[in-house]
Write a protein that holds these residues in place. Structure first.
Motif, PDB file in Angstrom:
ATOM      1  N   ILE A 205       0.840  -1.205   0.000  1.00 25.56           N
ATOM      2  CA  ILE A 205       0.000   0.000   0.000  1.00 25.56           C
ATOM      3  C   ILE A 205       0.879   1.259   0.000  1.00 25.56           C
ATOM      4  O   ILE A 205       0.581   2.237  -0.695  1.00 25.56           O
ATOM      5  CB  ILE A 205      -0.951  -0.023   1.205  1.00 25.56           C
ATOM      6  N   THR A 206       1.952   1.241   0.763  1.00 28.97           N
ATOM      7  CA  THR A 206       2.882   2.380   0.741  1.00 28.97           C
ATOM      8  C   THR A 206       3.440   2.589  -0.663  1.00 28.97           C
ATOM      9  O   THR A 206       3.508   3.725  -1.170  1.00 28.97           O
ATOM     10  CB  THR A 206       4.029   2.141   1.734  1.00 28.97           C
ATOM     11  N   TRP A 207       3.851   1.524  -1.293  1.00 28.07           N
ATOM     12  CA  TRP A 207       4.374   1.582  -2.668  1.00 28.07           C
ATOM     13  C   TRP A 207       3.310   2.081  -3.637  1.00 28.07           C
ATOM     14  O   TRP A 207       3.579   2.903  -4.519  1.00 28.07           O
ATOM     15  CB  TRP A 207       4.862   0.192  -3.059  1.00 28.07           C
ATOM     16  N   LEU A 208       2.071   1.593  -3.472  1.00 30.49           N
ATOM     17  CA  LEU A 208       0.986   1.967  -4.381  1.00 30.49           C
ATOM     18  C   LEU A 208       0.698   3.460  -4.314  1.00 30.49           C
ATOM     19  O   LEU A 208       0.499   4.120  -5.351  1.00 30.49           O
ATOM     20  CB  LEU A 208      -0.265   1.154  -4.022  1.00 30.49           C
ATOM     21  N   ARG A 209       0.704   4.013  -3.135  1.00 33.08           N
ATOM     22  CA  ARG A 209       0.343   5.426  -2.966  1.00 33.08           C
ATOM     23  C   ARG A 209       1.431   6.367  -3.446  1.00 33.08           C
ATOM     24  O   ARG A 209       1.181   7.558  -3.625  1.00 33.08           O
ATOM     25  CB  ARG A 209       0.024   5.685  -1.490  1.00 33.08           C
ATOM     26  N   GLN A 210       2.626   5.861  -3.675  1.00 32.62           N
ATOM     27  CA  GLN A 210       3.702   6.722  -4.160  1.00 32.62           C
ATOM     28  C   GLN A 210       3.494   7.121  -5.624  1.00 32.62           C
ATOM     29  O   GLN A 210       3.986   8.184  -6.046  1.00 32.62           O
ATOM     30  CB  GLN A 210       5.051   6.006  -4.000  1.00 32.62           C
ATOM     31  N   ALA A 211       2.792   6.328  -6.376  1.00 33.58           N
ATOM     32  CA  ALA A 211       2.495   6.650  -7.783  1.00 33.58           C
ATOM     33  C   ALA A 211       1.193   5.975  -8.165  1.00 33.58           C
ATOM     34  O   ALA A 211       1.170   5.016  -8.940  1.00 33.58           O
ATOM     35  CB  ALA A 211       3.637   6.205  -8.688  1.00 33.58           C
ATOM     36  N   PRO A 212       0.051   6.430  -7.624  1.00 35.07           N
ATOM     37  CA  PRO A 212      -1.220   5.718  -7.804  1.00 35.07           C
ATOM     38  C   PRO A 212      -1.695   5.625  -9.248  1.00 35.07           C
ATOM     39  O   PRO A 212      -2.438   4.702  -9.592  1.00 35.07           O
ATOM     40  CB  PRO A 212      -2.199   6.524  -6.945  1.00 35.07           C
ATOM     41  N   ALA A 213      -1.269   6.546 -10.084  1.00 28.86           N
ATOM     42  CA  ALA A 213      -1.754   6.523 -11.466  1.00 28.86           C
ATOM     43  C   ALA A 213      -1.046   5.465 -12.310  1.00 28.86           C
ATOM     44  O   ALA A 213      -1.583   5.026 -13.333  1.00 28.86           O
ATOM     45  CB  ALA A 213      -1.563   7.901 -12.105  1.00 28.86           C
ATOM     46  N   GLN A 214       0.168   5.067 -11.905  1.00 26.52           N
ATOM     47  CA  GLN A 214       0.948   4.121 -12.717  1.00 26.52           C
ATOM     48  C   GLN A 214       1.096   2.749 -12.063  1.00 26.52           C
ATOM     49  O   GLN A 214       1.829   1.907 -12.564  1.00 26.52           O
ATOM     50  CB  GLN A 214       2.356   4.674 -12.968  1.00 26.52           C
ATOM     51  N   ARG A 215       0.415   2.504 -10.944  1.00 24.12           N
ATOM     52  CA  ARG A 215       0.642   1.259 -10.229  1.00 24.12           C
ATOM     53  C   ARG A 215      -0.658   0.527  -9.890  1.00 24.12           C
ATOM     54  O   ARG A 215      -1.666   1.160  -9.584  1.00 24.12           O
ATOM     55  CB  ARG A 215       1.450   1.529  -8.954  1.00 24.12           C
ATOM     56  N   TRP A 216      -0.583  -0.800  -9.924  1.00 18.77           N
ATOM     57  CA  TRP A 216      -1.667  -1.688  -9.533  1.00 18.77           C
ATOM     58  C   TRP A 216      -1.111  -2.724  -8.557  1.00 18.77           C
ATOM     59  O   TRP A 216       0.079  -3.003  -8.545  1.00 18.77           O
ATOM     60  CB  TRP A 216      -2.224  -2.439 -10.744  1.00 18.77           C
ATOM     61  N   ILE A 217      -2.024  -3.300  -7.777  1.00 16.46           N
ATOM     62  CA  ILE A 217      -1.679  -4.430  -6.918  1.00 16.46           C
ATOM     63  C   ILE A 217      -2.402  -5.666  -7.428  1.00 16.46           C
ATOM     64  O   ILE A 217      -3.612  -5.642  -7.666  1.00 16.46           O
ATOM     65  CB  ILE A 217      -2.059  -4.173  -5.446  1.00 16.46           C
ATOM     66  N   PHE A 218      -1.633  -6.740  -7.602  1.00 18.52           N
ATOM     67  CA  PHE A 218      -2.176  -8.051  -7.936  1.00 18.52           C
ATOM     68  C   PHE A 218      -2.102  -8.881  -6.659  1.00 18.52           C
ATOM     69  O   PHE A 218      -1.006  -9.086  -6.118  1.00 18.52           O
ATOM     70  CB  PHE A 218      -1.344  -8.685  -9.049  1.00 18.52           C
ATOM     71  N   SER A 219      -3.247  -9.358  -6.152  1.00 19.64           N
ATOM     72  CA  SER A 219      -3.264  -9.933  -4.806  1.00 19.64           C
ATOM     73  C   SER A 219      -4.084 -11.211  -4.732  1.00 19.64           C
ATOM     74  O   SER A 219      -5.112 -11.366  -5.402  1.00 19.64           O
ATOM     75  CB  SER A 219      -3.838  -8.918  -3.809  1.00 19.64           C
ATOM     76  N   LEU A 220      -3.616 -12.094  -3.859  1.00 22.26           N
ATOM     77  CA  LEU A 220      -4.411 -13.246  -3.447  1.00 22.26           C
ATOM     78  C   LEU A 220      -5.607 -12.751  -2.643  1.00 22.26           C
ATOM     79  O   LEU A 220      -5.491 -11.828  -1.837  1.00 22.26           O
ATOM     80  CB  LEU A 220      -3.552 -14.185  -2.602  1.00 22.26           C
ATOM     81  N   ASP A 221      -6.758 -13.361  -2.852  1.00 27.53           N
ATOM     82  CA  ASP A 221      -7.991 -12.910  -2.204  1.00 27.53           C
ATOM     83  C   ASP A 221      -7.853 -12.841  -0.688  1.00 27.53           C
ATOM     84  O   ASP A 221      -8.196 -11.841  -0.062  1.00 27.53           O
ATOM     85  CB  ASP A 221      -9.132 -13.855  -2.595  1.00 27.53           C
ATOM     86  N   GLU A 222      -7.312 -13.909  -0.085  1.00 29.66           N
ATOM     87  CA  GLU A 222      -7.245 -13.947   1.377  1.00 29.66           C
ATOM     88  C   GLU A 222      -6.309 -12.890   1.950  1.00 29.66           C
ATOM     89  O   GLU A 222      -6.499 -12.431   3.078  1.00 29.66           O
ATOM     90  CB  GLU A 222      -6.781 -15.336   1.848  1.00 29.66           C
ATOM     91  N   ALA A 223      -5.298 -12.488   1.202  1.00 29.98           N
ATOM     92  CA  ALA A 223      -4.329 -11.530   1.723  1.00 29.98           C
ATOM     93  C   ALA A 223      -4.907 -10.126   1.831  1.00 29.98           C
ATOM     94  O   ALA A 223      -4.400  -9.305   2.599  1.00 29.98           O
ATOM     95  CB  ALA A 223      -3.086 -11.513   0.842  1.00 29.98           C
ATOM     96  N   MET A 224      -5.969  -9.841   1.080  1.00 32.12           N
ATOM     97  CA  MET A 224      -6.581  -8.514   1.146  1.00 32.12           C
ATOM     98  C   MET A 224      -7.458  -8.351   2.380  1.00 32.12           C
ATOM     99  O   MET A 224      -7.670  -7.239   2.861  1.00 32.12           O
ATOM    100  CB  MET A 224      -7.417  -8.254  -0.115  1.00 32.12           C
ATOM    101  N   GLY A 225      -7.969  -9.484   2.900  1.00 37.43           N
ATOM    102  CA  GLY A 225      -8.887  -9.415   4.033  1.00 37.43           C
ATOM    103  C   GLY A 225     -10.080  -8.543   3.707  1.00 37.43           C
ATOM    104  O   GLY A 225     -10.658  -8.595   2.617  1.00 37.43           O
TER     105      GLY A 225
END
Length: 571
Positions: free
Chosen positions: A508-528
């Protein structure tokens, strides 16, 4: 011991010339073990891990300290990954390269069993022994996988070949040195390679009791010199690693050394973390996974006993070694079927002189016929029920496999029934050979492409790239090795062994540093419950898991997901 006849003078099994028989067998073995190479990517559980480590070796030049992403991978020595990387440098294609070490190990093991059995007995027995090994389900299946155990089987068979050339057909000190050297290579590949040297225990017993068919080499310094060669490949890997870790003072390298030398050997054997089974586990593996070879044991056991009572060391050494291997792994609480895989070639070798007579027996042929008919009928019935009645168990299987799998199984089953009808009991061994050819051929040529998208995570990673676009960076959260291996375009990761909540916080810290150019690919359970799934995108199902993509607008502020664990992949 009478000298071994050259192939040109050997009595053939079914053709006019033994050399043509051997060539035909080699082509058949290459097809049975190799069909499908290039048609799939690495599949879990272990293949993506080793292929990823090998690829990172090639890309970053970190040969002594393997990496899984940016973390060190200390679970296994790097020999297998080195060979995969070398194969890639030769062929330039990872889909081909990652399977070549296992293929080579399988072909070498078959050649060694044939050659040793021919020298101990004759061409006919040797060819039947190599064929029996090739057509054993456990051998064929494992040699078509890119894991360490097939390669270990190759090294241990090489070691056993060298030792037996010396102990039974010697004195042959050079072969003794070869055997000791490759036992050391087995240790550098996976610590249990040292078990090849257990062959010396039944040899010493037989020598002390005066058994027949035994070489009696003398020369104490030569024994010591051969055994010293056991250390050469181990030190060839170990010393550069230790010197590098000491010179750079990196605490991660020091931890790697500690883990690879102790955590993955003695500690793992004495106090394993999983795969707990009873002391009799391997008896079931021999009975079921070693079909159809195991079907011969009711006739082979009394025949072996009669030969042992005649003090024939040609049977004591391989059979005694097999018993020692099974006992060694039975004492450990943790057990896997592949642990005793290196015993299979020695089992085929011990069966070699019995096979011509056994395969002429009608009751043996009837047993092999029954196995072929049973498997063919079961596959046909299961596939037909799944296609036409679609029971609940079929639906559960289709959650992790392409529904087209039923057509593949139906084709194999129907082909098997046609083979059974044409070969009947009289030619039942040929029937099993043809059935095995159809089974593994269709699995490689049809099954590999059909199953690859889901099993390898190729489809889900391609869809993730399509969602993010060609230029965006995808951050991997709670990822598996196949996700990073199959990722397309720029990616980032936040550690593999790190607990999911820490990975999530870093992501999340990484994502917010450049929100327009970044996505997170995540396992369902890890998102809670920390990601609003109405603003996230469900990417798909792969490897029995659900995967999502989200951007910064889907993150619920101030939320921290609970700690989670993930089960291992299963093949």
């Amino acid at each position: 011991m009478k000298p071994c006849l050259p192939l040109s003078r050997a009595r053939p099994l079914w053709l006019r010339d033994a050399r043509w028989e051997l060539l035909l067998f080699g082509v058949f073995a290459l097809l049975l073990l190799g069909l499908g190479i290039g048609l799939r990517d690495p599949w879990p559980s272990d293949e993506p891990r080793f292929a990823l480590v090998a690829r990172l070796m090639v890309e970053h030049g970190q040969w002594l300290f393997p990496h899984r992403g940016h973390e060190l991978y200390p679970d296994k020595p790097p020999i297998f990954m080195w060979l995969q990387a070398l194969a890639y440098l030769v062929v330039g294609n990872w889909r081909v390269a990652f399977l070549l070490p296992s293929l080579a190990a399988g072909l070498v093991a078959l050649a060694l069993v044939y050659d040793l059995a021919r020298r101990l007995w004759n061409h006919r027995s040797a060819l039947l022994a190599a064929t029996a090994l090739l057509l054993t389900i456990h051998f064929t299946y494992q040699m078509r996988n890119a894991q360490i155990d097939p390669l270990l089987l190759g090294w241990i068979t090489l070691a056993n070949y060298g030792l037996l050339r010396h102990l039974l057909l010697g004195p042959a000190w050079r072969w003794f040195a070869v055997g000791c050297f490759f036992a050391g290579v087995g240790v550098a590949t996976k610590g249990v390679g040292v078990l090849a040297l257990l062959m010396l225990i039944p040899y010493l017993f037989a020598r002390r009791r005066g058994w027949h068919r035994l070489a009696l080499p003398v020369g104490g310094w030569r024994w010591a010199g051969g055994l010293a060669l056991f250390l050469v490949p181990i030190l060839g890997w170990l010393l550069p690693m230790l010197l590098t870790a000491r010179a750079d003072g990196d605490p991660q390298h020091a931890a790697y050394v500690q883990n690879i030398l102790f955590g993955q050997t003695v500690h793992r054997y004495a106090t394993p973390s999983g795969h707990f089974h009873s002391p009799f586990y391997f008896l079931g593996i021999i009975a079921a996974d070693w079909l159809p070879l195991s079907l011969l044991l009711p006739w082979a056991l009394p025949a072996w006993w009669r030969r042992l009572k005649r003090h024939d060391a040609r049977f004591l050494l391989p059979l005694g070694w097999i018993v020692l291997i099974v006992l060694f792994f039975s004492f450990s609480p943790g057990k896997r079927d592949v642990y005793i895989l290196p015993a299979l070639p020695m089992m085929a070798l011990a069966l070699a002189p019995l096979l011509p007579g056994l395969l002429r027996r009608r009751d043996v042929r009837a047993t092999v016929f029954g196995l072929t008919a049973l498997l063919s009928g079961a596959l046909t019935l299961a596939a037909a029920l799944a296609l036409h009645r679609h029971p609940a168990w079929a639906g559960r299987i289709e959650q992790s496999l392409d529904p087209q799998i039923w057509w593949l199984l139906l084709s194999v089953g129907v082909a098997g029934l046609l083979i059974v009808a044409s070969t009947r009991v009289r030619r039942a061994p040929l029937g099993w050979l043809l059935f095995a050819g159809v089974l593994w051929g269709l699995y490689g040529l049809w099954g590999y492409p059909m199953l690859n998208g889901d099993r390898s995570a190729y489809d889900v990673m391609a869809k993730a790239r399509g969602i993010a676009g060609p230029d965006a960076t995808i951050g991997l959260l709670a990822w598996k090795e196949q996700n990073l291996l199959m990722a397309q375009g720029p990616v980032a990761e936040f550690g593999f062994l790190k607990p999911w909540p820490q990975q999530y916080a870093d992501a999340i810290t990484w994502l917010r540093q450049a929100p327009a150019q970044r996505w997170i690919f995540s396992l369902d359970e890890a998102m809670g419950s920390c990601v609003d799934r109405h603003h996230a995108i469900h990417v798909g199902h792969a490897n029995r898991r659900e995967w999502w993509m989200f951007r910064a607008d889907a993150v619920i502020p101030g939320c921290t997901p609970g700690a989670g664990t993930d089960e291992d992949d299963t093949p």
